[in-house]
Write a protein that holds these residues in place. Structure first.
Motif, PDB file in Angstrom:
ATOM      1  N   ILE A 220      35.597 -23.716 -97.904  1.00  0.00           N
ATOM      2  CA  ILE A 220      36.244 -22.439 -97.612  1.00  0.00           C
ATOM      3  C   ILE A 220      35.554 -21.742 -96.446  1.00  0.00           C
ATOM      4  CG2 ILE A 220      36.683 -20.113 -98.517  1.00  0.00           C
ATOM      5  CD1 ILE A 220      36.946 -21.580-101.316  1.00  0.00           C
ATOM      6  N   SER A 221      34.229 -21.768 -96.475  1.00  0.00           N
ATOM      7  CA  SER A 221      33.473 -21.134 -95.409  1.00  0.00           C
ATOM      8  C   SER A 221      33.737 -21.819 -94.068  1.00  0.00           C
ATOM      9  CB  SER A 221      32.001 -21.162 -95.811  1.00  0.00           C
ATOM     10  OG  SER A 221      31.188 -21.068 -94.730  1.00  0.00           O
ATOM     11  N   ARG A 222      33.770 -23.144 -94.068  1.00  0.00           N
ATOM     12  CA  ARG A 222      34.069 -23.876 -92.822  1.00  0.00           C
ATOM     13  C   ARG A 222      35.499 -23.617 -92.384  1.00  0.00           C
ATOM     14  NH1 ARG A 222      31.812 -28.299 -95.773  1.00  0.00           N
ATOM     15  NH2 ARG A 222      33.916 -29.159 -95.837  1.00  0.00           N
ATOM     16  N   CYS A 223      36.375 -23.534 -93.356  1.00  0.00           N
ATOM     17  CA  CYS A 223      37.791 -23.300 -93.068  1.00  0.00           C
ATOM     18  C   CYS A 223      37.984 -21.985 -92.303  1.00  0.00           C
ATOM     19  CB  CYS A 223      38.578 -23.280 -94.377  1.00  0.00           C
ATOM     20  SG  CYS A 223      40.303 -22.825 -94.204  1.00  0.00           S
ATOM     21  N   VAL A 224      37.328 -20.942 -92.785  1.00  0.00           N
ATOM     22  CA  VAL A 224      37.432 -19.645 -92.111  1.00  0.00           C
ATOM     23  C   VAL A 224      36.897 -19.744 -90.683  1.00  0.00           C
ATOM     24  CG1 VAL A 224      36.647 -17.243 -92.119  1.00  0.00           C
ATOM     25  CG2 VAL A 224      37.340 -18.315 -94.253  1.00  0.00           C
ATOM     26  N   ASP A 225      35.715 -20.362 -90.530  1.00  0.00           N
ATOM     27  CA  ASP A 225      35.122 -20.538 -89.196  1.00  0.00           C
ATOM     28  C   ASP A 225      36.079 -21.298 -88.268  1.00  0.00           C
ATOM     29  OD1 ASP A 225      31.662 -21.094 -90.278  1.00  0.00           O
ATOM     30  OD2 ASP A 225      32.841 -19.261 -89.999  1.00  0.00           O
ATOM     31  N   ARG A 226      36.613 -22.404 -88.770  1.00  0.00           N
ATOM     32  CA  ARG A 226      37.495 -23.232 -87.930  1.00  0.00           C
ATOM     33  C   ARG A 226      38.772 -22.485 -87.561  1.00  0.00           C
ATOM     34  NH1 ARG A 226      33.642 -25.182 -88.402  1.00  0.00           N
ATOM     35  NH2 ARG A 226      33.490 -24.049 -86.438  1.00  0.00           N
ATOM     36  N   TYR A 227      39.304 -21.740 -88.521  1.00  0.00           N
ATOM     37  CA  TYR A 227      40.546 -21.012 -88.231  1.00  0.00           C
ATOM     38  C   TYR A 227      40.326 -19.947 -87.172  1.00  0.00           C
ATOM     39  CZ  TYR A 227      45.289 -19.418 -88.892  1.00  0.00           C
ATOM     40  OH  TYR A 227      46.616 -19.125 -88.689  1.00  0.00           O
ATOM     41  N   MET A 228      39.198 -19.273 -87.257  1.00  0.00           N
ATOM     42  CA  MET A 228      38.878 -18.262 -86.232  1.00  0.00           C
ATOM     43  C   MET A 228      38.708 -18.942 -84.877  1.00  0.00           C
ATOM     44  SD  MET A 228      39.153 -15.659 -88.064  1.00  0.00           S
ATOM     45  CE  MET A 228      38.819 -14.421 -86.855  1.00  0.00           C
ATOM     46  N   GLU A 229      38.082 -20.114 -84.891  1.00  0.00           N
ATOM     47  CA  GLU A 229      37.906 -20.872 -83.655  1.00  0.00           C
ATOM     48  C   GLU A 229      39.272 -21.288 -83.098  1.00  0.00           C
ATOM     49  OE1 GLU A 229      35.239 -24.197 -84.156  1.00  0.00           O
ATOM     50  OE2 GLU A 229      35.628 -24.905 -82.112  1.00  0.00           O
TER      51      GLU A 229
END
Lengths: 64, 90
Positions: free
Chosen positions: B67-76
């Motif tokens: 979930i944490s990576r998902c948020v980072d990737r989506y913002m990217e």
């Protein structure tokens, strides 16, 4: 106010395209960074979507 | 000329005494709020899809880090899309 409306439209376009391109390009579980194919897909996605949009508009106009 | 009625575009009760700048700030604050809510709702949908394939009796550490990576990737991804739309390459 007109500038603000433009900004709103731009932000909405980015939000919508990000959603569409995420679904199209990020097919597996999110990693700590994008793979090169995911990255490549994302950088091209928005422009290709815009190209498609032009084609659709043109073809619906010529069919009037 | 009637100066007592609100100018077009202003709804009643908005306070005729508000300066255009204050009004614009109010509009921008409300917009920012709306975007934040929309983004969070989108993130919920995307990350639930990608990270929680079979809901269990609790969130595993794998699911949490996903979930944490998902948020980072989506913002990217948002940044990538934004840049590709608004930079001209010749």
């Amino acid at each position: 106010m007109h500038e603000e409306q433009q900004r709103v439209m731009m932000n909405e376009a980015v939000a919508k395209l990000t959603s569409v391109c995420w679904d199209k390009c990020v097919t597996s579980v999110p990693g700590s960074k994008f793979s090169s194919s995911e990255y490549s897909c994302l950088t091209h996605c928005a422009k290709r979507y815009a190209d498609m949009s032009m084609i659709i508009i043109k073809s619906t106009q010529s069919k009037k | 000329m009637d100066f007592s009625s609100p100018s077009p575009g202003m709804s009643p009760g908005m306070g005729g005494g508000q300066s255009p700048e204050a009004l614009m700030e109010q509009v921008q604050a409300q917009l920012a709020q709306a975007y934040a809510e929309e983004l969070i709702e989108t993130l919920r949908g995307k990350c639930f899809d990608k990270c929680i394939t079979k809901p269990g009796s609790s969130l595993s550490s794998g699911e949490s880090s996903c979930i944490s990576r998902c948020v980072d990737r989506y913002m990217e991804a948002t940044g990538i899309i934004s840049r590709s739309l608004f930079t001209q390459k010749r």
